[in-house]
Write a protein that holds these residues in place. Structure first.
Motif, short mmCIF file in Angstrom:
data_model
loop_
_atom_site.label_atom_id
_atom_site.label_comp_id
_atom_site.label_asym_id
_atom_site.label_seq_id
_atom_site.Cartn_x
_atom_site.Cartn_y
_atom_site.Cartn_z
N UNK A 114 14.47 41.93 -22.87
CA UNK A 114 14.00 40.53 -22.92
C UNK A 114 13.87 40.09 -24.37
N UNK A 115 13.42 40.98 -25.24
CA UNK A 115 13.31 40.67 -26.66
C UNK A 115 14.69 40.41 -27.26
N UNK A 116 15.66 41.20 -26.87
CA UNK A 116 17.03 41.01 -27.35
C UNK A 116 17.58 39.65 -26.90
N UNK A 117 17.28 39.28 -25.67
CA UNK A 117 17.73 37.97 -25.15
C UNK A 117 17.07 36.83 -25.94
N UNK A 118 15.80 37.03 -26.28
CA UNK A 118 15.08 36.02 -27.05
C UNK A 118 15.69 35.87 -28.44
N UNK A 119 16.05 36.99 -29.05
CA UNK A 119 16.72 36.94 -30.36
C UNK A 119 18.05 36.20 -30.25
N UNK A 120 18.79 36.48 -29.20
CA UNK A 120 20.06 35.78 -28.99
C UNK A 120 19.83 34.28 -28.81
N UNK A 121 18.79 33.93 -28.10
CA UNK A 121 18.47 32.51 -27.90
C UNK A 121 18.22 31.79 -29.23
N UNK A 122 17.57 32.46 -30.16
CA UNK A 122 17.32 31.85 -31.48
C UNK A 122 18.64 31.44 -32.12
N UNK A 123 19.61 32.34 -32.06
CA UNK A 123 20.91 32.05 -32.66
C UNK A 123 21.68 30.98 -31.89
N UNK A 124 21.60 31.02 -30.58
CA UNK A 124 22.31 30.03 -29.78
C UNK A 124 21.73 28.63 -29.97
N UNK A 125 20.41 28.54 -30.06
CA UNK A 125 19.77 27.24 -30.29
C UNK A 125 20.16 26.71 -31.67
N UNK A 126 20.18 27.60 -32.66
CA UNK A 126 20.59 27.19 -34.00
C UNK A 126 22.04 26.73 -33.99
N UNK A 127 22.89 27.44 -33.27
CA UNK A 127 24.30 27.05 -33.16
C UNK A 127 24.42 25.67 -32.50
N UNK A 170 12.44 23.27 -29.83
CA UNK A 170 12.97 24.46 -29.15
C UNK A 170 12.78 25.72 -29.99
N UNK A 171 13.04 25.62 -31.27
CA UNK A 171 12.90 26.77 -32.16
C UNK A 171 11.45 27.25 -32.21
N UNK A 172 10.52 26.31 -32.27
CA UNK A 172 9.10 26.67 -32.27
C UNK A 172 8.70 27.38 -30.99
N UNK A 173 9.19 26.91 -29.87
CA UNK A 173 8.87 27.53 -28.58
C UNK A 173 9.47 28.93 -28.46
N UNK A 174 10.71 29.09 -28.94
CA UNK A 174 11.34 30.40 -28.82
C UNK A 174 10.68 31.41 -29.76
N UNK A 175 10.21 30.97 -30.91
CA UNK A 175 9.47 31.86 -31.81
C UNK A 175 8.16 32.29 -31.15
N UNK A 176 7.49 31.36 -30.50
CA UNK A 176 6.25 31.67 -29.79
C UNK A 176 6.50 32.70 -28.69
#
Length: 105
Positions: free
Chosen positions: A59-72, A87-93
């Motif tokens: 789940x942590x790995x998926x969250x890290x991937x989400x950070x990059x996808x949102x940035x993309x 979105x970035x703030x929520x995913x960091x949380x």
């Protein structure tokens, strides 16, 4: 689990405004990754403590991937700066919560 659920609802609203060419590629990938994260978190919730770490790590790995996808998505102008910041703030949380969960298991 609740934070990921809320994140999905927030992203789902953003997805409505994605450019057509990105909606079914990048947008779909982000949506799928969020749902996979939610699935992993739900699974980990019901596992015995000694079996949780592996699932939480995924789940942590998926969250890290989400950070990059949102940035993309932001860099390809699929979402605007305001939505990106939210979105970035929520995913960091969510990442912090998952990190805390990993430390406790």
């Amino acid at each position: 689990m609740h934070k990921v659920f809320e994140f999905y609802k927030l992203f789902h609203e953003c997805l409505k405004y994605f450019p057509k060419q990105e909606k079914y590629t990048l947008g779909q990938k982000i949506e799928t990754t969020i749902l996979e994260s939610l699935e992993l978190i739900v699974s980990a919730t019901f596992l015995p403590k000694n079996q949780k770490f592996t699932i939480i790590r995924k789940a942590s790995d998926k969250t890290d991937l989400l950070k990059y996808l949102i940035r993309l998505a932001y860099e390809t102008k699929s979402i605007n700066a305001k939505k990106y910041i939210i979105l970035e703030g929520k995913i960091i949380e969510i990442g912090k919560i998952i990190g805390g969960w990993m430390k406790s298991s």
